[in-house]
Design a protein around this motif. Structure first.
Motif, PDB file in Angstrom:
ATOM      1  N   ASN A  54      39.741  37.993  33.923  1.00 45.62           N
ATOM      2  CA  ASN A  54      38.845  37.891  35.076  1.00 45.62           C
ATOM      3  C   ASN A  54      37.371  37.993  34.685  1.00 45.62           C
ATOM      4  O   ASN A  54      36.533  37.305  35.261  1.00 45.62           O
ATOM      5  CB  ASN A  54      39.174  38.966  36.113  1.00 45.62           C
ATOM      6  CG  ASN A  54      40.391  38.610  36.930  1.00 45.62           C
ATOM      7  OD1 ASN A  54      40.490  37.529  37.480  1.00 45.62           O
ATOM      8  ND2 ASN A  54      41.340  39.527  36.990  1.00 45.62           N
ATOM      9  N   GLN A  87      36.540  34.779  32.771  1.00 38.93           N
ATOM     10  CA  GLN A  87      37.104  33.611  33.463  1.00 38.93           C
ATOM     11  C   GLN A  87      37.682  32.598  32.469  1.00 38.93           C
ATOM     12  O   GLN A  87      37.564  31.396  32.629  1.00 38.93           O
ATOM     13  CB  GLN A  87      36.072  32.954  34.384  1.00 38.93           C
ATOM     14  CG  GLN A  87      35.637  33.849  35.508  1.00 38.93           C
ATOM     15  CD  GLN A  87      34.764  33.146  36.516  1.00 38.93           C
ATOM     16  OE1 GLN A  87      34.305  32.021  36.310  1.00 38.93           O
ATOM     17  NE2 GLN A  87      34.526  33.793  37.630  1.00 38.93           N
ATOM     18  N   ASN A 147      38.970  28.986  45.542  1.00 45.89           N
ATOM     19  CA  ASN A 147      38.541  30.157  46.286  1.00 45.89           C
ATOM     20  C   ASN A 147      38.651  29.872  47.784  1.00 45.89           C
ATOM     21  O   ASN A 147      38.076  28.899  48.291  1.00 45.89           O
ATOM     22  CB  ASN A 147      37.114  30.565  45.918  1.00 45.89           C
ATOM     23  CG  ASN A 147      36.739  31.862  46.583  1.00 45.89           C
ATOM     24  OD1 ASN A 147      36.311  31.869  47.736  1.00 45.89           O
ATOM     25  ND2 ASN A 147      36.928  32.964  45.871  1.00 45.89           N
ATOM     26  N   ASN A 171      43.498  39.099  44.128  1.00 43.75           N
ATOM     27  CA  ASN A 171      42.681  40.036  44.905  1.00 43.75           C
ATOM     28  C   ASN A 171      41.261  39.544  45.165  1.00 43.75           C
ATOM     29  O   ASN A 171      40.528  40.149  45.931  1.00 43.75           O
ATOM     30  CB  ASN A 171      42.607  41.392  44.187  1.00 43.75           C
ATOM     31  CG  ASN A 171      43.920  42.132  44.268  1.00 43.75           C
ATOM     32  OD1 ASN A 171      44.789  41.795  45.077  1.00 43.75           O
ATOM     33  ND2 ASN A 171      44.086  43.140  43.437  1.00 43.75           N
ATOM     34  N   HIS A 172      40.871  38.455  44.518  1.00 38.98           N
ATOM     35  CA  HIS A 172      39.542  37.870  44.720  1.00 38.98           C
ATOM     36  C   HIS A 172      39.588  36.701  45.700  1.00 38.98           C
ATOM     37  O   HIS A 172      38.631  35.946  45.798  1.00 38.98           O
ATOM     38  CB  HIS A 172      38.954  37.406  43.381  1.00 38.98           C
ATOM     39  CG  HIS A 172      38.892  38.476  42.347  1.00 38.98           C
ATOM     40  ND1 HIS A 172      37.966  39.489  42.368  1.00 38.98           N
ATOM     41  CD2 HIS A 172      39.687  38.717  41.270  1.00 38.98           C
ATOM     42  CE1 HIS A 172      38.170  40.301  41.354  1.00 38.98           C
ATOM     43  NE2 HIS A 172      39.212  39.854  40.670  1.00 38.98           N
ATOM     44  N   ARG A 173      40.714  36.568  46.384  1.00 44.43           N
ATOM     45  CA  ARG A 173      40.976  35.485  47.349  1.00 44.43           C
ATOM     46  C   ARG A 173      40.908  34.111  46.678  1.00 44.43           C
ATOM     47  O   ARG A 173      40.469  33.130  47.264  1.00 44.43           O
ATOM     48  CB  ARG A 173      40.065  35.578  48.565  1.00 44.43           C
ATOM     49  CG  ARG A 173      40.411  36.783  49.433  1.00 44.43           C
ATOM     50  CD  ARG A 173      39.806  36.802  50.795  1.00 44.43           C
ATOM     51  NE  ARG A 173      39.737  35.569  51.546  1.00 44.43           N
ATOM     52  CZ  ARG A 173      40.741  35.050  52.266  1.00 44.43           C
ATOM     53  NH1 ARG A 173      41.909  35.645  52.313  1.00 44.43           N
ATOM     54  NH2 ARG A 173      40.552  33.938  52.938  1.00 44.43           N
ATOM     55  N   ASN A 174      41.394  34.065  45.435  1.00 45.37           N
ATOM     56  CA  ASN A 174      41.585  32.793  44.752  1.00 45.37           C
ATOM     57  C   ASN A 174      43.031  32.376  44.925  1.00 45.37           C
ATOM     58  O   ASN A 174      43.942  33.176  44.692  1.00 45.37           O
ATOM     59  CB  ASN A 174      41.282  32.916  43.261  1.00 45.37           C
ATOM     60  CG  ASN A 174      39.821  33.133  42.992  1.00 45.37           C
ATOM     61  OD1 ASN A 174      38.967  32.412  43.495  1.00 45.37           O
ATOM     62  ND2 ASN A 174      39.509  34.143  42.195  1.00 45.37           N
ATOM     63  N   SER A 183      45.806  43.630  38.541  1.00 45.92           N
ATOM     64  CA  SER A 183      45.335  42.367  39.129  1.00 45.92           C
ATOM     65  C   SER A 183      45.064  41.293  38.093  1.00 45.92           C
ATOM     66  O   SER A 183      44.343  40.333  38.362  1.00 45.92           O
ATOM     67  CB  SER A 183      44.089  42.581  40.000  1.00 45.92           C
ATOM     68  OG  SER A 183      44.379  43.480  41.036  1.00 45.92           O
TER      69      SER A 183
END
Length: 185
Positions: free
Chosen positions: A133, A136, A88, A71-74, A118
Protein backbone atom coordinates in the motif's frame (compact mmCIF):
# COMPACT_ATOMS: atom_id res chain seq x y z
CA UNK A 1 -43.94 -15.75 -0.34
CA UNK A 2 -40.85 -16.13 -2.49
CA UNK A 3 -37.60 -14.57 -1.28
CA UNK A 4 -35.67 -15.55 -4.36
CA UNK A 5 -35.12 -12.91 -7.04
CA UNK A 6 -33.84 -13.88 -10.47
CA UNK A 7 -31.73 -11.44 -12.46
CA UNK A 8 -31.77 -12.60 -16.07
CA UNK A 9 -28.60 -12.30 -18.14
CA UNK A 10 -28.85 -10.42 -21.39
CA UNK A 11 -27.85 -7.36 -23.37
CA UNK A 12 -30.83 -5.16 -22.56
CA UNK A 13 -30.72 -2.37 -19.94
CA UNK A 14 -31.50 -3.76 -16.50
CA UNK A 15 -30.25 -7.24 -17.36
CA UNK A 16 -27.16 -8.88 -15.92
CA UNK A 17 -24.28 -8.64 -18.40
CA UNK A 18 -22.99 -12.20 -18.46
CA UNK A 19 -24.18 -15.65 -17.45
CA UNK A 20 -21.14 -16.88 -15.50
CA UNK A 21 -21.12 -14.97 -12.20
CA UNK A 22 -17.71 -15.45 -10.63
CA UNK A 23 -17.63 -13.20 -7.56
CA UNK A 24 -19.45 -10.38 -5.75
CA UNK A 25 -18.43 -7.56 -3.41
CA UNK A 26 -20.64 -5.19 -1.42
CA UNK A 27 -19.55 -1.57 -0.92
CA UNK A 28 -22.71 -0.52 0.95
CA UNK A 29 -26.00 -2.18 1.94
CA UNK A 30 -27.51 -0.81 -1.27
CA UNK A 31 -24.74 -1.62 -3.79
CA UNK A 32 -23.44 -5.01 -4.91
CA UNK A 33 -20.66 -5.33 -7.48
CA UNK A 34 -20.95 -8.46 -9.63
CA UNK A 35 -18.05 -9.94 -11.60
CA UNK A 36 -18.80 -12.19 -14.55
CA UNK A 37 -16.51 -14.27 -16.71
CA UNK A 38 -18.44 -13.48 -19.86
CA UNK A 39 -19.97 -10.05 -19.38
CA UNK A 40 -17.65 -7.88 -17.34
CA UNK A 41 -18.50 -5.86 -14.27
CA UNK A 42 -22.07 -5.17 -13.16
CA UNK A 43 -23.53 -3.10 -10.33
CA UNK A 44 -26.79 -3.94 -8.58
CA UNK A 45 -28.49 -0.98 -6.91
CA UNK A 46 -30.72 -2.66 -4.35
CA UNK A 47 -32.71 0.51 -3.70
CA UNK A 48 -34.01 0.67 -7.27
CA UNK A 49 -33.44 -3.06 -7.98
CA UNK A 50 -31.56 -2.02 -11.12
CA UNK A 51 -28.52 -3.75 -12.62
CA UNK A 52 -26.17 -1.79 -14.82
CA UNK A 53 -23.02 -2.70 -16.65
CA UNK A 54 -19.94 -0.74 -15.54
CA UNK A 55 -17.14 0.12 -17.93
CA UNK A 56 -13.90 1.21 -16.28
CA UNK A 57 -11.35 3.13 -18.29
CA UNK A 58 -8.21 1.10 -18.93
CA UNK A 59 -9.74 -2.32 -18.29
CA UNK A 60 -9.03 -4.52 -21.28
CA UNK A 61 -10.91 -7.70 -20.33
CA UNK A 62 -14.55 -8.53 -19.57
CA UNK A 63 -13.49 -11.92 -18.19
CA UNK A 64 -13.38 -11.18 -14.46
CA UNK A 65 -12.27 -13.89 -12.03
CA UNK A 66 -11.78 -12.02 -8.75
CA UNK A 67 -13.17 -9.00 -6.96
CA UNK A 68 -12.55 -7.42 -3.55
CA UNK A 69 -12.96 -4.04 -1.86
CA UNK A 70 -10.16 -2.90 0.45
CA UNK A 71 -10.20 -0.50 3.42
CA UNK A 72 -9.29 2.42 1.13
CA UNK A 73 -12.51 1.91 -0.87
CA UNK A 74 -10.59 0.50 -3.82
CA UNK A 75 -12.41 -2.10 -5.86
CA UNK A 76 -9.77 -4.56 -7.07
CA UNK A 77 -10.71 -6.41 -10.25
CA UNK A 78 -8.72 -9.46 -11.31
CA UNK A 79 -9.19 -10.46 -14.92
CA UNK A 80 -8.23 -13.24 -17.28
CA UNK A 81 -5.74 -11.82 -19.79
CA UNK A 82 -6.27 -8.22 -18.63
CA UNK A 83 -4.27 -7.92 -15.41
CA UNK A 84 -5.41 -6.31 -12.17
CA UNK A 85 -7.38 -3.07 -12.03
CA UNK A 86 -7.61 -0.82 -8.97
CA UNK A 87 -10.76 1.34 -9.13
CA UNK A 88 -11.40 3.88 -6.37
CA UNK A 89 -15.10 3.99 -5.54
CA UNK A 90 -14.96 7.62 -4.38
CA UNK A 91 -12.73 9.31 -6.98
CA UNK A 92 -13.41 6.87 -9.87
CA UNK A 93 -9.68 6.82 -10.62
CA UNK A 94 -8.51 3.56 -12.16
CA UNK A 95 -5.13 1.99 -12.74
CA UNK A 96 -4.39 -1.38 -14.32
CA UNK A 97 -1.35 -3.42 -13.32
CA UNK A 98 -0.20 -5.94 -15.91
CA UNK A 99 2.92 -7.83 -16.97
CA UNK A 100 4.17 -4.78 -18.89
CA UNK A 101 4.11 -2.23 -16.04
CA UNK A 102 4.55 -4.40 -12.93
CA UNK A 103 6.31 -7.59 -11.76
CA UNK A 104 3.25 -9.70 -12.67
CA UNK A 105 4.49 -12.62 -14.78
CA UNK A 106 1.04 -13.15 -16.30
CA UNK A 107 -2.12 -11.09 -16.76
CA UNK A 108 -4.35 -13.86 -15.35
CA UNK A 109 -5.59 -12.95 -11.88
CA UNK A 110 -7.68 -15.73 -10.36
CA UNK A 111 -7.83 -14.82 -6.66
CA UNK A 112 -7.64 -11.83 -4.32
CA UNK A 113 -7.79 -11.44 -0.55
CA UNK A 114 -6.85 -9.00 2.17
CA UNK A 115 -5.25 -10.00 5.46
CA UNK A 116 -5.66 -8.72 9.03
CA UNK A 117 -3.26 -5.84 8.24
CA UNK A 118 -5.32 -4.86 5.16
CA UNK A 119 -2.56 -6.06 2.82
CA UNK A 120 -3.75 -7.25 -0.58
CA UNK A 121 -2.72 -10.69 -1.86
CA UNK A 122 -2.92 -11.57 -5.55
CA UNK A 123 -3.16 -15.08 -6.92
CA UNK A 124 -2.25 -15.60 -10.56
CA UNK A 125 -1.76 -18.50 -12.92
CA UNK A 126 1.96 -18.00 -12.30
CA UNK A 127 2.47 -17.39 -8.58
CA UNK A 128 1.51 -15.35 -5.54
CA UNK A 129 1.99 -11.59 -5.25
CA UNK A 130 1.62 -8.95 -2.55
CA UNK A 131 0.50 -5.34 -3.05
CA UNK A 132 2.39 -2.82 -0.93
CA UNK A 133 0.00 0.00 0.00
CA UNK A 134 2.79 2.47 0.83
CA UNK A 135 4.63 2.18 -2.49
CA UNK A 136 1.54 1.14 -4.50
CA UNK A 137 3.68 -1.57 -6.06
CA UNK A 138 3.18 -5.27 -6.59
CA UNK A 139 5.84 -7.60 -5.24
CA UNK A 140 6.26 -11.29 -6.13
CA UNK A 141 6.48 -13.83 -3.32
CA UNK A 142 9.55 -15.92 -4.06
CA UNK A 143 9.06 -19.30 -2.40
CA UNK A 144 9.77 -22.61 -4.08
CA UNK A 145 6.24 -23.90 -3.45
CA UNK A 146 4.65 -20.70 -4.76
CA UNK A 147 6.88 -19.81 -7.70
CA UNK A 148 4.90 -20.48 -10.87
CA UNK A 149 1.97 -21.98 -8.89
CA UNK A 150 -1.50 -21.66 -10.40
CA UNK A 151 -3.22 -19.90 -7.49
CA UNK A 152 -6.92 -20.69 -7.66
CA UNK A 153 -8.11 -19.39 -4.27
CA UNK A 154 -6.82 -17.17 -1.44
CA UNK A 155 -7.89 -16.59 2.14
CA UNK A 156 -6.23 -15.30 5.30
CA UNK A 157 -6.81 -16.06 8.95
CA UNK A 158 -6.71 -14.06 12.20
CA UNK A 159 -3.04 -14.95 12.68
CA UNK A 160 -2.04 -13.35 9.38
CA UNK A 161 -1.44 -16.62 7.56
CA UNK A 162 -2.32 -16.51 3.87
CA UNK A 163 -3.93 -19.73 2.66
CA UNK A 164 -3.22 -20.53 -0.97
CA UNK A 165 -5.39 -23.00 -2.85
CA UNK A 166 -3.63 -24.10 -6.01
CA UNK A 167 -4.91 -25.84 -9.08
CA UNK A 168 -2.23 -28.55 -9.19
CA UNK A 169 -0.29 -28.45 -5.89
CA UNK A 170 -3.01 -28.61 -3.23
CA UNK A 171 -3.03 -26.26 -0.25
CA UNK A 172 -0.12 -24.08 0.86
CA UNK A 173 0.05 -21.71 3.83
CA UNK A 174 2.30 -18.65 3.75
CA UNK A 175 3.36 -16.78 6.89
CA UNK A 176 4.25 -13.25 5.81
CA UNK A 177 6.00 -12.51 9.12
CA UNK A 178 8.51 -15.34 8.82
CA UNK A 179 8.35 -15.81 5.04
CA UNK A 180 7.80 -19.54 5.47
CA UNK A 181 5.44 -21.89 3.69
CA UNK A 182 3.83 -25.20 4.60
CA UNK A 183 2.53 -27.64 2.03
CA UNK A 184 -0.54 -29.72 2.90
CA UNK A 185 -0.47 -32.87 0.80
Amino acid sequence: ISRIKYYAPGNQPGQLGGKAVRQMAEDSPQRLWIATEDGGLNLLDRTSDNISRVNISGMSSDNIHSLIIDNHRNLWIGTFMGGLTRYNLDTHDAYTYDRHNSPLAENNIFALCTDRDSDLWIGTTNGLYHYDNASQQIEPIHQQLLDHAFVFHLDSDKDGIVWVGTRYNGLISYDKTTGTTHHYK
